[in-house]
Design a protein around this motif. Structure first.
Motif, PDB file in Angstrom:
ATOM      1  N   PRO A 280       0.799  -1.233   0.000  1.00 28.51           N
ATOM      2  CA  PRO A 280       0.000   0.000   0.000  1.00 28.51           C
ATOM      3  C   PRO A 280       0.831   1.283   0.000  1.00 28.51           C
ATOM      4  O   PRO A 280       0.271   2.359   0.144  1.00 28.51           O
ATOM      5  CB  PRO A 280      -0.759  -0.129   1.311  1.00 28.51           C
ATOM      6  N   ARG A 281       2.165   1.177  -0.167  1.00 28.52           N
ATOM      7  CA  ARG A 281       2.974   2.396  -0.181  1.00 28.52           C
ATOM      8  C   ARG A 281       2.624   3.267  -1.386  1.00 28.52           C
ATOM      9  O   ARG A 281       2.678   4.471  -1.336  1.00 28.52           O
ATOM     10  CB  ARG A 281       4.463   2.047  -0.276  1.00 28.52           C
ATOM     11  N   SER A 282       2.300   2.632  -2.508  1.00 28.80           N
ATOM     12  CA  SER A 282       1.911   3.407  -3.680  1.00 28.80           C
ATOM     13  C   SER A 282       0.751   2.679  -4.351  1.00 28.80           C
ATOM     14  O   SER A 282       0.535   1.491  -4.115  1.00 28.80           O
ATOM     15  CB  SER A 282       3.081   3.545  -4.656  1.00 28.80           C
ATOM     16  N   ASP A 283      -0.014   3.416  -5.145  1.00 32.59           N
ATOM     17  CA  ASP A 283      -1.183   2.813  -5.774  1.00 32.59           C
ATOM     18  C   ASP A 283      -0.793   1.806  -6.836  1.00 32.59           C
ATOM     19  O   ASP A 283      -1.498   0.850  -7.108  1.00 32.59           O
ATOM     20  CB  ASP A 283      -2.050   3.908  -6.410  1.00 32.59           C
ATOM     21  N   HIS A 284       0.331   2.071  -7.449  1.00 32.09           N
ATOM     22  CA  HIS A 284       0.789   1.161  -8.498  1.00 32.09           C
ATOM     23  C   HIS A 284       2.047   0.463  -8.038  1.00 32.09           C
ATOM     24  O   HIS A 284       2.700   0.881  -7.097  1.00 32.09           O
ATOM     25  CB  HIS A 284       1.075   1.933  -9.784  1.00 32.09           C
ATOM     26  N   SER A 285       2.375  -0.603  -8.727  1.00 30.61           N
ATOM     27  CA  SER A 285       3.586  -1.337  -8.378  1.00 30.61           C
ATOM     28  C   SER A 285       4.696  -0.951  -9.341  1.00 30.61           C
ATOM     29  O   SER A 285       4.482  -0.862 -10.552  1.00 30.61           O
ATOM     30  CB  SER A 285       3.329  -2.843  -8.499  1.00 30.61           C
ATOM     31  N   PHE A 286       5.865  -0.749  -8.777  1.00 30.76           N
ATOM     32  CA  PHE A 286       7.040  -0.487  -9.599  1.00 30.76           C
ATOM     33  C   PHE A 286       8.128  -1.457  -9.163  1.00 30.76           C
ATOM     34  O   PHE A 286       8.416  -1.561  -7.972  1.00 30.76           O
ATOM     35  CB  PHE A 286       7.559   0.929  -9.394  1.00 30.76           C
ATOM     36  N   VAL A 287       8.709  -2.174 -10.114  1.00 31.72           N
ATOM     37  CA  VAL A 287       9.858  -3.017  -9.791  1.00 31.72           C
ATOM     38  C   VAL A 287      10.948  -2.637 -10.773  1.00 31.72           C
ATOM     39  O   VAL A 287      10.714  -2.562 -11.972  1.00 31.72           O
ATOM     40  CB  VAL A 287       9.530  -4.520  -9.940  1.00 31.72           C
ATOM     41  N   SER A 288      12.146  -2.327 -10.267  1.00 35.87           N
ATOM     42  CA  SER A 288      13.226  -2.009 -11.190  1.00 35.87           C
ATOM     43  C   SER A 288      14.538  -2.574 -10.679  1.00 35.87           C
ATOM     44  O   SER A 288      14.681  -2.896  -9.502  1.00 35.87           O
ATOM     45  CB  SER A 288      13.338  -0.501 -11.411  1.00 35.87           C
ATOM     46  N   LEU A 289      15.493  -2.699 -11.608  1.00 35.12           N
ATOM     47  CA  LEU A 289      16.842  -3.142 -11.261  1.00 35.12           C
ATOM     48  C   LEU A 289      17.778  -1.976 -11.512  1.00 35.12           C
ATOM     49  O   LEU A 289      17.802  -1.411 -12.601  1.00 35.12           O
ATOM     50  CB  LEU A 289      17.258  -4.334 -12.127  1.00 35.12           C
ATOM     51  N   LEU A 290      18.547  -1.592 -10.486  1.00 37.88           N
ATOM     52  CA  LEU A 290      19.456  -0.458 -10.615  1.00 37.88           C
ATOM     53  C   LEU A 290      20.888  -0.962 -10.728  1.00 37.88           C
ATOM     54  O   LEU A 290      21.281  -1.907 -10.060  1.00 37.88           O
ATOM     55  CB  LEU A 290      19.364   0.449  -9.391  1.00 37.88           C
ATOM     56  N   ASP A 291      21.648  -0.292 -11.586  1.00 35.79           N
ATOM     57  CA  ASP A 291      23.073  -0.572 -11.693  1.00 35.79           C
ATOM     58  C   ASP A 291      23.819   0.633 -11.142  1.00 35.79           C
ATOM     59  O   ASP A 291      23.772   1.702 -11.730  1.00 35.79           O
ATOM     60  CB  ASP A 291      23.450  -0.819 -13.154  1.00 35.79           C
ATOM     61  N   PHE A 292      24.486   0.466 -10.003  1.00 36.22           N
ATOM     62  CA  PHE A 292      25.130   1.623  -9.380  1.00 36.22           C
ATOM     63  C   PHE A 292      26.441   1.998 -10.039  1.00 36.22           C
ATOM     64  O   PHE A 292      27.000   3.033  -9.746  1.00 36.22           O
ATOM     65  CB  PHE A 292      25.326   1.374  -7.880  1.00 36.22           C
TER      66      PHE A 292
END
Lengths: 448, 734
Positions: A280-292
């Protein structure tokens, strides 16, 4: 020669064993050091016995462990005392390995149920790399070592704990909400002394910021956390574990998902960080992979463009299975879904094999949590944990192979965690968590 | 007990720690401290490990870890200072030995101390972020001994001195050196680097700067390289024997820079021994050494390559522009091939088949072969020579290798269409005169050309072969009808039907054939046209040959193999004994130049002069009179009268061929322009030029001026137009 024989006297009781058996304990142990040639003990005084001022009954169990590689604790013997003796002889690792094998979801046994002092509603449970764990509960973090002895509880000055994690078996990092007076945020503590090790700070435009630390993940050397400041500081921070210094901060404007992320996962093989911002943190779901290394997203998925409808599937938890190049998600109906990490056009493939009966609304509901070990996926549902085993290259082809449920139960499961060859299951209604382990080498048939 | 008394009880806070013997910690530590002293004094045999371990365990258990740890630091520091003093006191050569033996002892002692304090290492050290015992021991050794002011410089100086002595040929104690450098490495990579490696590299740099200067002054190039190689190997050897393996790239870099990098130019340009003389003398070993050594520095190979290219271009230019060489095309091409072989071998043996060197070689050849416009013709002539006779009795592989080499030269040519032109002419001659040695070799070369340049390049050449084959079939059919129809009295006729366009025919070359032949020709014409309707046959008399049976006045009978023209001339002498030049010219109608050449070969070649000429002279003039040479004799029954042919083209012919080539190029250039413009629609001048050049470079290098002319011609014919605004732009008109 006969010099391989060693005569010991432990607390008045004579033992005869061989140097080879004692050397089994490993160079870092007291027993092996004792017979090291530096000390010239055995070669000169073959006939003389070596005296050790300890309790012989524990020693005989441990000597048996060195001889056979198996640990048999006689009934009535205190496990804790045995571990203390093992600590004296420096063979704790041997005991631990004899007690449990590498984590295998299909052979797990519930070895302990630990009750906390307060009533239910634990926030999170996290496994430590050596088989211990910690439970976040309101503004407290209870730490248990590998032998499930509770350490000094860490009290966080009445700010809520969001996430915890182990940097090593001796050090936990705690993410809390901010309180406005530079309290809160993120810090690491020594678990045995309870002392503060580092406070992790966020600095933006040369100003220290108050921030709420959300989810947490750590690589070998770095520590990552999603951070939400009071004014426009949203993003993922990176710190050095050894020095506690901030290395990097990936800023995003408010309304963007990174700073609100509720799950971070470090993927060691590909050097990427999974960041999931979910209901419930956001209405939509976001999944991503970050390369630092490039400070950018290399892969991302969202359901924000999908049409809203009544029985729409909302992603409740996400976890990456690096070996299968797949991100596994679970929705509010406990359906599992799989997204391919290797290409960017990636619909969720929902699996319907494991549809639950609708839970009545009155019952307090805990949503599914996911955890991964190699190519095994653990998914909690109500009061059970389901194990899915998949071929190394395709998680979506996995099949459910085991269901873990403790008979007396503790109500619905609120969180699970895998680490240090153990599975920890935290229940919601009663403050109790279960420890599941694979039995050790003793008495296990070899698998061809 | 009364209640009042109970009230007197004072409620005190619960005490975690039950007070023990207040001197407990002191006492226990004393035991451990004494044990550490004993260990350092090699007196450990009287100690009980179990007791010591238990004491240390108890101290940590009872929260005296701090005391134990700081006590350990103090005691060890004390011992380190003591050791430092004895090491400092050691004289001369004993210094290193003393340091080494103390180091070994320290290691052993440290091991034992760590054993005793194992429990502290596991718990206290871990929980309070202290340095573990072993590391602590190394750090104390580093700070109190290796980096103590009185030892540090002396140690460095001693080590560098030993290395220097070994470089100048002395034998040193490598084992001791190895132990000391290993100690520095064990103390941490920074200690080794700062306290030894860096000064060591500086010293090496100085040493080799001086030495390479000496070498340059006293040695020639090959000698210098040998010495440099030896030095480099010595340094690598040194690293494996007593330095840290990580030093190897660093020390070799120093040697490479001082010995090779800084002297590179000087070395390759050395008078009488540098790169050029090595190349000339095929010094494979020296060249290989130079390659290997120069390979180590960044611009080394570039230096070799540049100089080699310059030398190659220079000698190549001399070769192709040497007027002496131009006299014999076969020899000319053979020299090119020899040169290529020489450098191929050098690159293979000495330069490890380095691709960049091969490229340099290729570009050099391409450069100088195209300096001579006659190269395409010469290469074709070389092939002609090989295919006529050169390959007789040569194995198939050798044939292939010769052809491959020719193809390699062909690849260097920019004007491939000129080659094609000549090749076609030479091939036609070979085919028609039946002089090819091997059909397989011919075809193999055509396949090679095809893979190199594509189908279009060879389609006409293949057409020529097809014509030859169909002609054979046609002749069989013709002869069969002849045999069937009437008695075969007339001369035998062998006709080759050539497709117009495939062959390099020269039109207008005709002559009056003798009547016997003419009738046969007519019969063939009838036969051919009856089987192939709608075709036109013309006779190419300039390309034929004939076998004549001749009986001379002295009774000698010979079979003469002559050209068609010569046959026409000789047949005239069946009816007359003596003929004027003009009479012959009138009777045969052979073009003047061909007639002169044919007569020359009939009358002026010694030993084969079937005719006599009056007056006797080398050249044919219009007033000459020709008679049958009755005295003609030859060892052989069959006599071949070859036409005097200029193998190489004469100057006007060359011009003519050139012109033809230019003429042929025009439609190709136009086609390319149209293709490009059709795709691009709008393009500026420079881009068209570059694209056309790119498209055509597989065949030839078009001249920009010619391309411009073609564009203008296309504009005239309304294929293109100039843009009304920007006159540099061309627009395609569909």
């Amino acid at each position: 020669m006969g010099s391989d024989r060693v005569r010991l006297n432990v607390g008045g009781k004579p033992f005869v064993t061989s140097r080879t058996t004692l050397a089994n304990a490993g160079r870092g142990s007291m027993l092996a050091a004792m017979i090291d040639e530096n000390w010239d003990l055995v070669s000169e005084l073959v006939s003389e016995e070596i005296f050790i001022d300890r309790n012989p009954s524990y020693f005989s169990v441990l000597l048996d462990l060195l001889r056979t590689g198996e640990l048999h604790i006689p009934s009535g013997m205190s496990e804790k005392a045995l571990y203390r003796e093992a600590e004296f002889y420096g063979i704790t690792d041997r005991v631990r390995h004899a007690r449990k094998g590498p984590l295998d979801g299909n052979r797990l046994e519930c070895v302990a149920s630990i009750s906390g002092r307060a009533t239910g509603d634990g926030t999170a449970i996290r496994a430590s790399p050596d088989g211990g764990c910690c439970v976040a509960h309101g503004s407290m973090v209870h730490v248990y070592n590998w032998a499930m002895e509770e350490q000094i509880p860490l009290t966080l000055d009445y700010v809520n704990v969001n996430d915890v994690g182990f940097l090593n078996p001796n050090c936990v990092v705690i993410c809390t909400c901010e309180r406005g007076d530079r309290a809160g945020g993120m810090a690491s503590f020594n678990v045995t002394s309870g002392k503060l090790v580092h406070k992790f700070q966020v600095c933006h435009d040369d100003q220290l910021k108050n921030f709420t630390a959300g989810a947490l993940a750590s690589s070998d050397v770095h520590l990552y956390a999603s951070c939400r400041g009071r004014s426009y500081e949203y993003g993922i921070g990176t710190w050095d574990q050894a020095t506690g210094q901030q290395i990097n901060f990936l800023y995003e404007t408010p309304g963007r998902p990174l700073g609100d992320a509720c799950k971070l996962q470090w993927l060691p093989q590909s050097n990427l960080l999974l960041v999931a911002t979910l209901f419930p943190r956001s209405d939509h779901s976001f999944v991503s992979l970050l390369d630092f290394r490039t400070k950018g997203k290399v892969w991302s998925w969202t359901d924000s463009c999908q049409r809203k409808s009544a029985d729409e599937k909302i992603v409740m938890d996400a976890v990456a299975m690096e070996e299968c190049s797949t991100v596994c998600v679970v929705n509010q109906f406990d359906n599992l879904g799989f997204i391919d990490m290797r290409n960017s056009s990636h619909p969720v493939r929902w699996s319907h094999r494991y549809r639950s009966a609708r839970v009545s609304e009155c019952e307090e509901r805990c949503y599914s949590k996911l955890a991964v070990s190699g190519s095994q996926l653990f998914s909690s549902k109500n009061d059970s944990v389901y194990v899915f085993c998949s071929p190394d290259w395709d998680a979506a082809r996995g099949v459910q192979t085991a269901r873990l449920r403790k008979t007396e139960g503790g109500g619905a499961i609120s969180d699970i965690s895998v680490g240090g060859d153990s599975l920890f299951v935290l229940h919601n209604e009663i403050n109790v968590f279960d420890v599941w382990e694979t039995p050790g080498s003793s008495g296990i048939a070899e698998v061809l | 007990m009364s209640q009042a008394k109970k009230k007197n009880f004072k409620i005190e806070p619960f005490k975690h720690k039950v007070e023990m013997d207040p001197k407990y910690a002191e006492k226990t530590w004393k035991i451990l401290e004494d044990a550490i002293h004993e260990i350092y004094n090699h007196n450990a045999s009287g100690l009980s490990f179990e007791e010591l371990y238990r004491n240390a365990y108890n101290m940590v258990l009872h929260k005296y870890g701090e005391k134990l740890y700081s006590g350990l630091v103090n005691t060890m520091t004390q011992h380190m200072r003591e050791i430092a003093r004895t090491v400092e006191a050691a004289q001369g050569g004993l210094f290193l030995e003393e340091l080494n033996s103390k180091w070994c002892e320290h290691n052993k002692s440290l091991q034992m101390i760590r054993d005793i304090l194992m429990y502290m290492d596991r718990t206290y050290v871990n929980n309070f972020n202290k340095t573990p015992v072993h590391e602590l021991g190394l750090n104390l050794w580093r700070d109190n001994i290796v980096r103590s002011p009185r030892i540090r410089d002396r140690l460095l100086h001693t080590l560098l001195d030993l290395v220097h002595r070994e470089r100048t040929g002395e034998v040193i104690n490598r084992g001791l050196m190895r132990n000391i450098t290993k100690m520095l490495v064990d103390l941490g990579p920074t200690v080794y680097q700062e306290d030894f490696e860096r000064p060591f590299l500086d010293a090496a740099s100085d040493f080799y700067r001086v030495e390479s200067q000496q070498f340059v002054e006293t040695c020639d190039c090959a000698d210098y390289l040998r010495k440099a190689e030896k030095r480099l190997n010595e340094e690598i050897d040194r690293v494996t024997h007593y330095l840290d393996a990580k030093s190897e790239p660093k020390i070799t870099a120093v040697v490479e820079k001082e010995v090779i990098g800084n002297r590179m130019k000087l070395l390759v340009e050395m008078e009488n021994s540098g790169l050029v003389s090595m190349l000339i003398d095929d010094k494979y070993d020296d060249l290989g050494r130079m390659y290997n050594m120069f390979h180590r520095v960044s611009t080394g190979l570039q230096t070799i390559r540049d100089l080699m290219t310059a030398h190659l271009r220079d000698t190549g230019r001399q070769l192709v522009l040497d007027p002496e060489r131009l006299k014999d095309p076969v020899e000319f091409v053979q020299r090119l091939l020899d040169e290529k072989d020489k450098y191929d071998k050098i690159i293979q043996l000495s330069f490890g088949n380095d691709k960049t060197f091969q490229n340099a070689l290729n570009s050099s050849f391409e450069y100088f072969i195209n300096l001579n416009v006659r190269s395409p013709e010469f290469i074709s002539l070389f092939v002609d020579d090989k295919l006529r006779k050169g390959l007789k009795g040569v194995s198939e592989e050798d044939v292939e290798s010769v052809l491959d080499k020719v193809m390699m030269l062909f690849r260097y040519l920019q004007e491939k269409d000129v080659f094609e032109k000549y090749y076609k002419q030479h091939l036609a001659k070979r085919l028609l005169s039946g002089r090819t040695v091997s059909d397989d070799a011919e075809r193999s070369l055509i396949v090679k050309l095809k893979t190199e340049c594509g189908y279009q390049f060879t389609s006409k050449l293949e057409g020529m072969f097809t014509d030859m084959k169909t002609s054979r079939d046609t002749m069989q059919g013709f002869n069969a009808t002849l045999a069937g129809s009437e008695t075969n009295e007339g001369p035998t006729l062998a006709v080759q039907v050539l497709t117009t366009g495939s062959w390099p025919t020269q039109s207008g070359a005709r002559c009056n054939l003798p009547t016997e032949i003419l009738s046969m020709c007519d019969k063939f014409k009838q036969y051919y046209l009856s089987t192939h309707t709608g075709r036109r046959l013309t006779w190419q008399t300039n390309m034929g040959t004939a076998d004549l049976k001749a009986t001379f006045g002295n009774g000698n009978k010979h079979e003469l193999n002559v050209s068609t023209y010569q046959m026409c001339i000789l047949c005239l002498f069946n009816k007359a004994d003596r003929l004027m030049y003009r009479e012959i010219e009138q009777a045969t109608d052979i073009p003047a130049s061909d007639l002169q050449r044919s007569l020359q070969s009939l009358a002026c070649v010694k030993g084969k002069n079937v005719l006599r000429k009056e007056p006797m002279s080398k050249d044919i003039s219009e007033d000459d009179v020709f008679l049958v040479n009755d005295k003609f004799s030859s060892k052989f029954y069959k006599v071949k009268i070859s036409t005097v042919v200029a193998q190489k083209e004469s100057e006007p012919e060359k011009q003519e061929t050139r012109q033809k080539v230019e003429e042929d190029r025009k439609p190709q250039i136009e086609a390319a322009i149209v293709r490009i413009m059709k795709a691009r629609r709008l393009l500026d001048h420079n881009n068209i030029i570059s694209e056309v050049t790119k498209q055509l470079q597989a065949r030839f290098l078009p001249n920009p001026a010619v391309i411009k002319k073609r564009i203008e011609s296309l504009i005239e014919r309304e294929f293109l137009e100039r843009d009304s605004v920007d006159r540099k732009l061309y627009r395609y008109l569909a």
